[in-house]
Design a protein around this motif. Structure first.
Motif, PDB file in Angstrom:
ATOM      1  N   THR A 117       0.875  -1.172   0.000  1.00 10.56           N
ATOM      2  CA  THR A 117       0.000   0.000   0.000  1.00 10.56           C
ATOM      3  C   THR A 117       0.909   1.218   0.000  1.00 10.56           C
ATOM      4  O   THR A 117       2.050   1.166   0.470  1.00 10.56           O
ATOM      5  N   VAL A 118       0.406   2.327  -0.534  1.00 15.81           N
ATOM      6  CA  VAL A 118       1.224   3.536  -0.631  1.00 15.81           C
ATOM      7  C   VAL A 118       1.700   3.974   0.753  1.00 15.81           C
ATOM      8  O   VAL A 118       2.866   4.330   0.947  1.00 15.81           O
ATOM      9  N   GLU A 119       0.802   3.887   1.743  1.00 17.07           N
ATOM     10  CA  GLU A 119       1.151   4.312   3.099  1.00 17.07           C
ATOM     11  C   GLU A 119       2.269   3.442   3.688  1.00 17.07           C
ATOM     12  O   GLU A 119       3.276   3.952   4.204  1.00 17.07           O
ATOM     13  N   ALA A 120       2.103   2.129   3.610  1.00 15.95           N
ATOM     14  CA  ALA A 120       3.108   1.220   4.178  1.00 15.95           C
ATOM     15  C   ALA A 120       4.439   1.332   3.439  1.00 15.95           C
ATOM     16  O   ALA A 120       5.513   1.315   4.064  1.00 15.95           O
ATOM     17  N   LEU A 121       4.382   1.471   2.120  1.00 14.37           N
ATOM     18  CA  LEU A 121       5.613   1.566   1.321  1.00 14.37           C
ATOM     19  C   LEU A 121       6.349   2.870   1.592  1.00 14.37           C
ATOM     20  O   LEU A 121       7.582   2.914   1.592  1.00 14.37           O
ATOM     21  N   SER A 122       5.603   3.934   1.828  1.00 13.32           N
ATOM     22  CA  SER A 122       6.224   5.234   2.120  1.00 13.32           C
ATOM     23  C   SER A 122       6.985   5.173   3.443  1.00 13.32           C
ATOM     24  O   SER A 122       8.083   5.731   3.576  1.00 13.32           O
ATOM     25  N   GLU A 123       6.419   4.470   4.431  1.00 17.33           N
ATOM     26  CA  GLU A 123       7.107   4.307   5.713  1.00 17.33           C
ATOM     27  C   GLU A 123       8.338   3.421   5.540  1.00 17.33           C
ATOM     28  O   GLU A 123       9.425   3.709   6.060  1.00 17.33           O
ATOM     29  N   MET A 124       8.191   2.355   4.771  1.00 15.83           N
ATOM     30  CA  MET A 124       9.278   1.402   4.542  1.00 15.83           C
ATOM     31  C   MET A 124      10.483   2.086   3.883  1.00 15.83           C
ATOM     32  O   MET A 124      11.632   1.771   4.190  1.00 15.83           O
ATOM     33  N   GLY A 171      14.500   7.711   7.443  1.00 15.27           N
ATOM     34  CA  GLY A 171      14.805   7.158   8.765  1.00 15.27           C
ATOM     35  C   GLY A 171      15.060   5.667   8.717  1.00 15.27           C
ATOM     36  O   GLY A 171      16.024   5.162   9.318  1.00 15.27           O
ATOM     37  N   ARG A 172      14.207   4.926   8.006  1.00 18.87           N
ATOM     38  CA  ARG A 172      14.379   3.474   7.885  1.00 18.87           C
ATOM     39  C   ARG A 172      15.670   3.134   7.128  1.00 18.87           C
ATOM     40  O   ARG A 172      16.423   2.232   7.509  1.00 18.87           O
ATOM     41  N   LEU A 173      15.921   3.864   6.034  1.00 14.86           N
ATOM     42  CA  LEU A 173      17.126   3.585   5.252  1.00 14.86           C
ATOM     43  C   LEU A 173      18.386   3.906   6.055  1.00 14.86           C
ATOM     44  O   LEU A 173      19.381   3.181   5.982  1.00 14.86           O
ATOM     45  N   SER A 174      18.324   4.986   6.818  1.00 11.52           N
ATOM     46  CA  SER A 174      19.489   5.386   7.619  1.00 11.52           C
ATOM     47  C   SER A 174      19.817   4.331   8.676  1.00 11.52           C
ATOM     48  O   SER A 174      20.985   4.011   8.915  1.00 11.52           O
TER      49      SER A 174
END
Length: 245
Positions: A49-56, A60-63
């Motif tokens: 979903t766009v929402e879940a993918l945006s958080e993923m 912050g997650r990548l860092s």
């Protein structure tokens, strides 16, 4: 006396667990074999979903994931999620790449950008897309490619919500999915989803469809080699790898 070039040292940030074994497999398939360091990144929800993918795909997650690669002597780093890069648009992708390059001091890219570059490299003007995602997410991939003047003549969405489920699809299912969405008027078939296994079947996919096939894990690995200047013609990894860069 010929000295073999030193092996490429490649870093991959991979969300969750699905088809991450494609990366060490491709590392063993190239000559000289590449050293693959793969870090699993975390997220709140395994959902296309766009929402879940945006958080993923958030900086912050990548860092967080990049911290685990610090000091690993990698020569390039990839954010290996197609959808958790293209859903954020070109500006979001730029932020992802900038964050990784600043943190790790090596060239970085994302799977979505790798697709755009790979399509241009094989000189495909028109493409068909066989996406495992739900329709609204697949549509965003089409919109992303349009930024690069890549015409999408066919777009299929399989409607699978979780990456974990995509990772269970076997060779016959993947080849049948590719065959069902190959189009005569397309120069290539794109299969975007790093949760989908494909590395062992790239030759089979191209023989079955009669077209160049670009898959998410394949283009990610190609881009990682390209970024660190160690991309050389290879066999067994599809049309994309056969050309000299």
């Amino acid at each position: 006396m010929n000295h073999a070039p030193p092996p490429a040292r490649l870093g991959f940030l991979y969300p969750g667990h699905a088809a991450e074994d494609d990366y060490p497999l491709m590392g063993s398939m190239v000559q000289p074999p590449a050293e693959v360091t793969l870090i699993h990144t975390e997220f709140l929800e395994d959902a296309h979903t766009v929402e879940a993918l945006s958080e993923m795909g958030s900086v912050g997650r990548l860092s967080q994931g990049a911290e685990a690669l610090a000091g690993s002597e990698i020569e390039s780093v990839m954010w290996t999620s197609t959808s958790a890069s293209f859903v954020l648009g070109l500006e979001g992708i730029r932020q992802q790449i900038d964050a990784l390059e600043k943190l790790l001091g090596v060239p970085a890219s994302t799977t979505a950008m790798a697709f755009a570059r790979a399509v241009k490299t094989i000189d495909a003007k028109r493409v068909a897309i066989a996406a495992t995602y739900p329709k609204d997410v697949a549509q965003r991939f089409r919109e992303f490619l349009q930024h690069f003047d890549i015409e999408v003549v066919h777009l299929a969405s399989r409607g699978i919500i979780t990456a974990a489920e995509v990772g269970t699809l076997g060779k016959d299912e993947v080849i049948n999915f590719a065959l069902a969405n190959t189009r005569e008027d397309a120069d290539a078939l794109l299969i975007p989803d790093t949760a989908l296994h494909s590395a062992a079947w790239l030759t089979d996919l191209e023989q079955a469809t009669g077209k160049p096939v670009l898959t998410a894990n394949q283009v990610s690995f190609w881009e990682a080699l390209r970024l660190c200047g160690k991309l050389t013609p290879q066999s067994g990894l599809g049309h994309l790898f056969e050309e000299a860069p």
